[in-house]
Every structure is written in C-alpha cells, then in structure tokens.
Scaffold this motif. Structure first.
Motif, mmCIF file in Angstrom:
data_model
loop_
_atom_site.group_PDB
_atom_site.id
_atom_site.type_symbol
_atom_site.label_atom_id
_atom_site.label_comp_id
_atom_site.label_asym_id
_atom_site.label_seq_id
_atom_site.Cartn_x
_atom_site.Cartn_y
_atom_site.Cartn_z
ATOM 1 N N LEU A 55 -10.491 3.630 -4.957
ATOM 2 C CA LEU A 55 -9.283 3.954 -4.204
ATOM 3 C C LEU A 55 -9.559 4.633 -2.873
ATOM 4 N N MET A 56 -10.519 5.539 -2.843
ATOM 5 C CA MET A 56 -10.722 6.354 -1.641
ATOM 6 C C MET A 56 -11.029 5.521 -0.395
ATOM 7 N N PRO A 57 -11.890 4.498 -0.468
ATOM 8 C CA PRO A 57 -12.103 3.673 0.741
ATOM 9 C C PRO A 57 -10.826 2.968 1.210
ATOM 10 N N PHE A 84 -7.700 4.148 0.719
ATOM 11 C CA PHE A 84 -6.858 5.179 1.332
ATOM 12 C C PHE A 84 -7.262 5.396 2.788
ATOM 13 N N TYR A 85 -8.553 5.408 3.024
ATOM 14 C CA TYR A 85 -9.029 5.627 4.395
ATOM 15 C C TYR A 85 -8.696 4.440 5.287
ATOM 16 N N ALA A 86 -8.988 3.221 4.814
ATOM 17 C CA ALA A 86 -8.778 2.028 5.640
ATOM 18 C C ALA A 86 -7.300 1.771 5.896
ATOM 19 N N ILE A 87 -6.472 1.937 4.858
ATOM 20 C CA ILE A 87 -5.052 1.622 4.985
ATOM 21 C C ILE A 87 -4.269 2.786 5.577
ATOM 22 N N GLY A 88 -4.595 4.002 5.158
ATOM 23 C CA GLY A 88 -3.818 5.161 5.572
ATOM 24 C C GLY A 88 -4.350 5.895 6.780
ATOM 25 N N THR A 89 -5.521 6.479 6.653
ATOM 26 C CA THR A 89 -6.052 7.348 7.707
ATOM 27 C C THR A 89 -6.206 6.611 9.033
ATOM 28 N N ARG A 90 -6.735 5.412 8.998
ATOM 29 C CA ARG A 90 -6.967 4.673 10.239
ATOM 30 C C ARG A 90 -5.685 4.128 10.862
ATOM 31 N N SER A 91 -4.590 4.169 10.098
ATOM 32 C CA SER A 91 -3.311 3.683 10.629
ATOM 33 C C SER A 91 -2.459 4.799 11.230
ATOM 34 N N ILE A 92 -2.842 6.046 11.019
ATOM 35 C CA ILE A 92 -2.021 7.164 11.477
ATOM 36 C C ILE A 92 -1.779 7.131 12.987
ATOM 37 N N PRO A 93 -2.808 6.949 13.836
ATOM 38 C CA PRO A 93 -2.552 6.995 15.286
ATOM 39 C C PRO A 93 -1.533 5.963 15.757
ATOM 40 N N ALA A 130 -3.119 1.625 -3.018
ATOM 41 C CA ALA A 130 -3.285 2.316 -1.734
ATOM 42 C C ALA A 130 -2.103 2.034 -0.816
ATOM 43 N N CYS A 131 -1.647 0.793 -0.760
ATOM 44 C CA CYS A 131 -0.464 0.468 0.046
ATOM 45 C C CYS A 131 0.770 1.191 -0.496
ATOM 46 N N LEU A 132 0.918 1.215 -1.810
ATOM 47 C CA LEU A 132 2.073 1.852 -2.445
ATOM 48 C C LEU A 132 2.147 3.340 -2.105
ATOM 49 N N ILE A 133 0.998 3.995 -2.043
ATOM 50 C CA ILE A 133 0.972 5.433 -1.789
ATOM 51 C C ILE A 133 0.981 5.751 -0.300
ATOM 52 N N MET A 134 0.239 4.984 0.478
ATOM 53 C CA MET A 134 0.032 5.358 1.880
ATOM 54 C C MET A 134 1.187 4.970 2.792
ATOM 55 N N VAL A 135 1.923 3.911 2.493
ATOM 56 C CA VAL A 135 3.034 3.528 3.379
ATOM 57 C C VAL A 135 4.107 4.620 3.439
ATOM 58 N N PRO A 136 4.530 5.218 2.299
ATOM 59 C CA PRO A 136 5.466 6.350 2.423
ATOM 60 C C PRO A 136 4.896 7.526 3.208
ATOM 61 N N ILE A 137 3.609 7.810 3.031
ATOM 62 C CA ILE A 137 2.994 8.916 3.775
ATOM 63 C C ILE A 137 2.988 8.611 5.269
#
Length: 276
Positions: free
Chosen positions: A46-48, A50-59, A152-159
């Motif tokens: 999961l962690m990779p 979360f990083y690829a889908i979530g962290t790198r999409s923040i900016p 990862a999509c399910l969790i990171m899109v709301p965040i």
C-alpha cells in the motif's frame, strides 16, 4: 435495415459482455479486499501506492483548487456587488467548492494523472506477460496488483479533496479580499455561517465513491488492454475518458442521493447555502 438491426444487436451484445466482465472484476476485487481486512497487513504493497497516487498529486490538486476558487470570486463578484451582497461571497464560494467543484475537479485530476498511469502500468505488465508470471508463481494478480491500487485511490482521493477544498476557499479569499475589496472578516464570517458539517460530509462522500470508481476502471482497463504499445496507449486513454464520464454521471446521482438523505434525516427541503 436487417444489417442495421444486426449491427445494433452485436454492439449491444458486446457492451453487455464487457459490463459482465467489469462486474466480475469488481466482485473479485471486493472479495480480495475483504480478505485483506481480515488477514495480515499488506502495508508494503500500500505505501508505494499512497505515495504515487496521493503525495505526488498534492501540488497539482492544490494548484487547481487555488485557481478555481479565485475564478469563482472574479466571476461572481459583479453580480453580488450589484445587489450589495458581495460580503456573502465567502459562503457561496465555500459551498460551491466543498459540495461540487472540489470533489469533482480533484477526482478528474486524479483520473488524468493517476488513472491513465495505472492502466498503462498494468497494461504493460499484461503485454509483457508479467501478470501471467504472477499466476504461474501461485499468486492472484488481482490480490497483488489491483487491490492495493484500488484501496489507495479510495483513501487518497478524499484526502486530496480536502487539499483542493482548502485551496479553493483560500483562492476565493485571496481574490475577493486582496483584489476586489471585500472585508476579510465578513468573508470568513459568512463562510462559517453558510458551510455546515453536511456540506463537508457530502463532498467527502462523493470523493470516496469517485476514488473507488477511478481505481476499478483504471485497473480493469489495464488488465483487459489490447496487445502491443497501441493497446496499452488505448487502455490509458480509455481509462481517463471512462473515469471522467463515470465521475460526471455519479456526481448527479450522488447529489440527488445526499439531498434525499438530508430530507429524511432533518425533515425539510435540503441544505441551502443562503441561510440568513
């Protein structure tokens, strides 16, 4: 005439077959996801994601949210100033961003930046027979490849939607207060008065469903892509287009659903931005 009817029948049969494949794919993914929840931890998978889908999409999500809020302020100011209600722009921008624009735009950005990449990655693995190799080793590729990406999509899109919402409200404040002369205290006062917990819940509920749709569609397109580089490219394009259409259609039905739920719970005509 007969040929036309035959071609329509063939197209309907083809689409029905595809829908069946997608339904079976979703059910298999759900089955493995339940096993994840009751089984051992899979954080190493999961962690990779979360990083690829979530962290790198923040900016990019924050940048889009900022300018969308700013555009809302610019476009709505003249109409509200004409009736002497420019101080209420904070509430209007906040409601618009939290309920509709924030979740939809965040999901569209993720569908474009991540959905296509997931589909291309899995499609390349299929073309190079890596997915078949996983099966040969006794593992299920849906368990190993699909479930972590969908979760990862399910969790990171709301965040990511939270980041988009915050920047949208701030972008509206930046333009309305610094460029258009709206009083800063009134902007935030009306924002606090108009925005309720239900608005936040509605936006995040939509984002949750959007994230699930993006993950499932992108993984399905990758697993069922055509052969060669052309097939992988078409799968990536189809993943974005299908996800975009799904987001727009789901947004309509979810808006109606949440409005009906509000009426059932609170017994009147639904939440409104213009409260006093």
């Amino acid at each position: 005439m007969i040929k036309t009817v035959a071609s329509l029948g063939a197209a309907a049969e083809f689409n029905l077959d595809r829908f069946g494949l997608f339904t079976r794919f979703c059910l298999t993914t759900a089955n493995w996801a339940v096993r994840w929840m009751v089984g051992r931890s899979r954080l190493y998978l999961l962690m990779p994601q979360f990083y690829a889908i979530g962290t790198r999409s923040i900016p990019v999500v924050m940048l889009v949210g900022l300018f969308v809020g700013a555009v809302l302020g610019v476009e709505a100011f003249d109409q509200f100033e004409a009736i002497g209600q420019e101080s209420r722009l904070g509430g209007i921008i906040g409601i618009s961003v939290l309920r509709q624009i924030g979740p939809v735009l965040a999901a569209v950005m993720i569908a474009g930046r991540v959905g296509g990449a997931i589909s291309a990655e899995l499609g390349s693995m299929k073309v190079t027979e890596q997915i078949d190799a996983i099966r040969v080793m006794g593992a299920d590729p849906i368990d190993y490849l699909v479930v972590p990406r969908v979760i990862a999509c399910l969790i990171m899109v709301p965040i990511l939607t939270v980041f988009s919402n915050l920047m949208g409200v701030y972008g509206g404040h930046l333009v309305c207060v610094n460029a258009l002369g709206v009083d800063s205290r009134e902007y935030w006062d009306f924002s606090a008065r108009f925005i309720g917990n239900w608005d936040v819940f509605t936006g995040l509920g939509k984002a949750l469903i959007f994230g699930l749709a993006i993950g499932l569609i992108a993984c399905y397109k990758g697993f069922h892509c055509g052969s060669g580089a052309q097939g992988v490219g078409r799968a990536a394009t189809d993943a974005f287009v299908t996800s975009f259409i799904a987001i727009i259609v789901l947004n309509f039905f979810l808006a109606k659903f949440f409005k009906d739920i509000y009426v059932i719970l609170f017994g009147h005509g639904g939440p409104t931005a213009f409260m006093g």
